[in-house]
Design an enzyme around this catalytic site. Sequence first.
Site, PDB file in Angstrom:
ATOM      1  N   ASP A  43      32.218  27.829  42.780  1.00  0.00           N
ATOM      2  CA  ASP A  43      30.901  27.827  42.579  1.00  0.00           C
ATOM      3  C   ASP A  43      30.070  26.563  42.490  1.00  0.00           C
ATOM      4  OD1 ASP A  43      28.494  30.093  41.830  1.00  0.00           O
ATOM      5  OD2 ASP A  43      28.369  28.014  40.356  1.00  0.00           O
ATOM      6  N   TYR A  48      23.272  20.727  42.704  1.00  0.00           N
ATOM      7  CA  TYR A  48      24.138  20.051  41.648  1.00  0.00           C
ATOM      8  C   TYR A  48      24.497  18.955  42.327  1.00  0.00           C
ATOM      9  CZ  TYR A  48      25.160  24.636  39.706  1.00  0.00           C
ATOM     10  OH  TYR A  48      25.245  26.092  39.115  1.00  0.00           O
ATOM     11  N   LYS A  77      24.432  27.628  46.732  1.00  0.00           N
ATOM     12  CA  LYS A  77      22.763  28.026  46.411  1.00  0.00           C
ATOM     13  C   LYS A  77      21.912  27.395  46.861  1.00  0.00           C
ATOM     14  CE  LYS A  77      25.012  29.145  41.697  1.00  0.00           C
ATOM     15  NZ  LYS A  77      25.687  28.151  41.339  1.00  0.00           N
ATOM     16  N   HIS A 110      18.675  30.327  44.081  1.00  0.00           N
ATOM     17  CA  HIS A 110      19.241  29.980  42.882  1.00  0.00           C
ATOM     18  C   HIS A 110      18.373  30.217  41.593  1.00  0.00           C
ATOM     19  CE1 HIS A 110      21.478  26.013  40.975  1.00  0.00           C
ATOM     20  NE2 HIS A 110      21.044  27.143  40.028  1.00  0.00           N
TER      21      HIS A 110
HETATM   22  N1  LIG Z   1      23.039  29.881  38.524  1.00  0.00           N
HETATM   23  C1  LIG Z   1      22.728  29.080  37.523  1.00  0.00           C
HETATM   24  O1  LIG Z   1      21.465  28.933  37.346  1.00  0.00           O
HETATM   25  C2  LIG Z   1      23.722  28.441  36.769  1.00  0.00           C
HETATM   26  C3  LIG Z   1      23.493  27.791  35.560  1.00  0.00           C
HETATM   27  C4  LIG Z   1      24.357  27.090  34.977  1.00  0.00           C
HETATM   28  C5  LIG Z   1      25.851  27.235  35.287  1.00  0.00           C
HETATM   29  N2  LIG Z   1      26.180  27.975  36.364  1.00  0.00           N
HETATM   30  C6  LIG Z   1      27.516  28.066  37.134  1.00  0.00           C
HETATM   31  O2  LIG Z   1      28.274  28.590  35.955  1.00  0.00           O
HETATM   32  C7  LIG Z   1      29.442  27.438  35.716  1.00  0.00           C
HETATM   33  C8  LIG Z   1      29.716  27.689  34.086  1.00  0.00           C
HETATM   34  O3  LIG Z   1      28.575  27.381  33.357  1.00  0.00           O
HETATM   35  P1  LIG Z   1      28.561  26.057  32.685  1.00  0.00           P
HETATM   36  O4  LIG Z   1      29.384  25.029  33.496  1.00  0.00           O
HETATM   37  O5  LIG Z   1      27.234  25.775  32.552  1.00  0.00           O
HETATM   38  O6  LIG Z   1      29.196  26.322  31.211  1.00  0.00           O
HETATM   39  P2  LIG Z   1      30.337  26.938  30.508  1.00  0.00           P
HETATM   40  O7  LIG Z   1      31.415  27.235  31.585  1.00  0.00           O
HETATM   41  O8  LIG Z   1      29.943  27.820  29.631  1.00  0.00           O
HETATM   42  O9  LIG Z   1      30.785  25.694  29.477  1.00  0.00           O
HETATM   43  C9  LIG Z   1      31.521  24.620  30.083  1.00  0.00           C
HETATM   44  C10 LIG Z   1      31.688  23.790  28.827  1.00  0.00           C
HETATM   45  O10 LIG Z   1      33.011  24.117  28.126  1.00  0.00           O
HETATM   46  C11 LIG Z   1      34.118  23.527  28.154  1.00  0.00           C
HETATM   47  N3  LIG Z   1      35.143  24.013  28.012  1.00  0.00           N
HETATM   48  C12 LIG Z   1      35.569  24.890  29.079  1.00  0.00           C
HETATM   49  N4  LIG Z   1      36.832  25.471  28.942  1.00  0.00           N
HETATM   50  C13 LIG Z   1      37.130  25.171  27.390  1.00  0.00           C
HETATM   51  C14 LIG Z   1      38.138  25.605  26.679  1.00  0.00           C
HETATM   52  N5  LIG Z   1      38.914  26.179  26.989  1.00  0.00           N
HETATM   53  N6  LIG Z   1      38.232  24.973  25.271  1.00  0.00           N
HETATM   54  C15 LIG Z   1      37.095  24.427  25.125  1.00  0.00           C
HETATM   55  N7  LIG Z   1      36.043  23.925  25.922  1.00  0.00           N
HETATM   56  C16 LIG Z   1      36.120  24.479  27.081  1.00  0.00           C
HETATM   57  C17 LIG Z   1      33.930  22.294  29.047  1.00  0.00           C
HETATM   58  O11 LIG Z   1      34.262  21.047  28.809  1.00  0.00           O
HETATM   59  P3  LIG Z   1      35.227  20.241  29.674  1.00  0.00           P
HETATM   60  O12 LIG Z   1      34.907  19.955  30.996  1.00  0.00           O
HETATM   61  O13 LIG Z   1      35.416  18.847  29.155  1.00  0.00           O
HETATM   62  O14 LIG Z   1      36.676  21.161  29.713  1.00  0.00           O
HETATM   63  C18 LIG Z   1      32.286  22.304  29.306  1.00  0.00           C
HETATM   64  O15 LIG Z   1      31.717  21.404  28.434  1.00  0.00           O
HETATM   65  C19 LIG Z   1      28.700  26.248  36.194  1.00  0.00           C
HETATM   66  O16 LIG Z   1      29.938  25.383  36.438  1.00  0.00           O
HETATM   67  C20 LIG Z   1      27.905  26.495  37.492  1.00  0.00           C
HETATM   68  O17 LIG Z   1      28.871  26.856  38.462  1.00  0.00           O
HETATM   69  C21 LIG Z   1      24.998  28.648  37.279  1.00  0.00           C
END
Ligand SMILES: NC(=O)c1ccc[n+]([C@@H]2O[C@H](COP(=O)([O-])OP(=O)(O)OC[C@H]3O[C@@H](n4cnc5c(N)ncnc54)[C@H](OP(=O)(O)O)[C@@H]3O)[C@@H](O)[C@H]2O)c1
Length: 288
Positions: A43, A48, A77, A110
């Site tokens: 994704d 981004y 998106k 988005h």
């Molecule tokens: N549509 C939208 O508006 C929207 C908004 C936000 C996100 N998204 C999508 O959703 C995806 C995921 O959301 P997100 O990136 O915001 O946050 P997330 O996946 O909830 O959290 C990512 C964080 O958690 C840490 N992490 C991951 N696995 C871990 C584990 N097993 N143990 C400890 N820490 C861990 C990562 O650190 P490290 O990288 O250092 O491991 C990073 O700091 C995004 O990448 C994006 O593709 C979409």
Amino acid sequence: MQTIELNNGVIMPQLGFGVYQIPNAQTKEAVYEAIKAGYRLIDTASIYGNEKETGEGIRKAVDEEIVKREDLFITSKLFILQAPEDKAKETIEKSLSVMGLDYLDLYLIHQPYGDIYGAWRALVSAQKSGKLRAIGISNFKSSRMIEFVGLNDVKPQINQIEVNPWNQRIEDEEWHKKYGVQVEAWAPFAEGRHDLFSNLVLEEIGQKYGKSVGQVVLRWLMQRGIVALAKSVRPERMIENINIFDFELSPADMETIAHLDMKESAFFDHDDPQQVEWFMNRMKDTEE
Ligand SMILES: NC(=O)c1ccc[n+]([C@@H]2O[C@H](COP(=O)([O-])OP(=O)(O)OC[C@H]3O[C@@H](n4cnc5c(N)ncnc54)[C@H](OP(=O)(O)O)[C@@H]3O)[C@@H](O)[C@H]2O)c1
């Protein structure tokens, strides 16, 4: 990998890898490592700024025959500025050419702002011509999703929204089921907010199964029938996060997690004037 069937018959992986906030210099390698770890759903988004590097990571994995393109499910998106119909068409083409792909598996509006109806016509037309296999929306509250379904001939396949233990979206999930729109969870870990990774309740549940907090959270989403996107730049965590298909949370554990719901975003409300102002400024920045 467990899969989900969308309302147009397209099958997608239920667990995916997100590249939001991965610096450009790390994105190619992160995407490549994620595919090596077994992720098939990737994704990204035009806003981004790492669509190009995401495409490079995909190409590296395909060139090395780790995976075939058709076995991947790639999402991007369209941001607000590009919403008017002609601009939206341009943006879809741009995403494809920047990523070096002939088609995308999923393309989303988005944010719920701007000319979302014009943008939708562009997405529907690109879907008809085979450039987008599935299309959807993101960050639409249930009320807006229902209005959007009601006013369009083609229904979105997906609504990508924040879902995590602090903001569980139980009622929203029901509304989406009623309308046949699949919920996809962004920030399943709430990016670690409210000390998610050291939460005692989640830790205790994990100990019973020999699993980490991250694994418990993703498993909980799988059992709810929600598609989830997890982000990590660390290969060992990518492997940890995908290793969730060999255990099942008991109904009692699912119920215990349900009690963690704070019923509000761990980030922001899309109707908060300050937040909308931030989005409008972001839109202007990308315009320049
Ligand atoms: N549509 C939208 O508006 C929207 C908004 C936000 C996100 N998204 C999508 O959703 C995806 C995921 O959301 P997100 O990136 O915001 O946050 P997330 O996946 O909830 O959290 C990512 C964080 O958690 C840490 N992490 C991951 N696995 C871990 C584990 N097993 N143990 C400890 N820490 C861990 C990562 O650190 P490290 O990288 O250092 O491991 C990073 O700091 C995004 O990448 C994006 O593709 C979409």
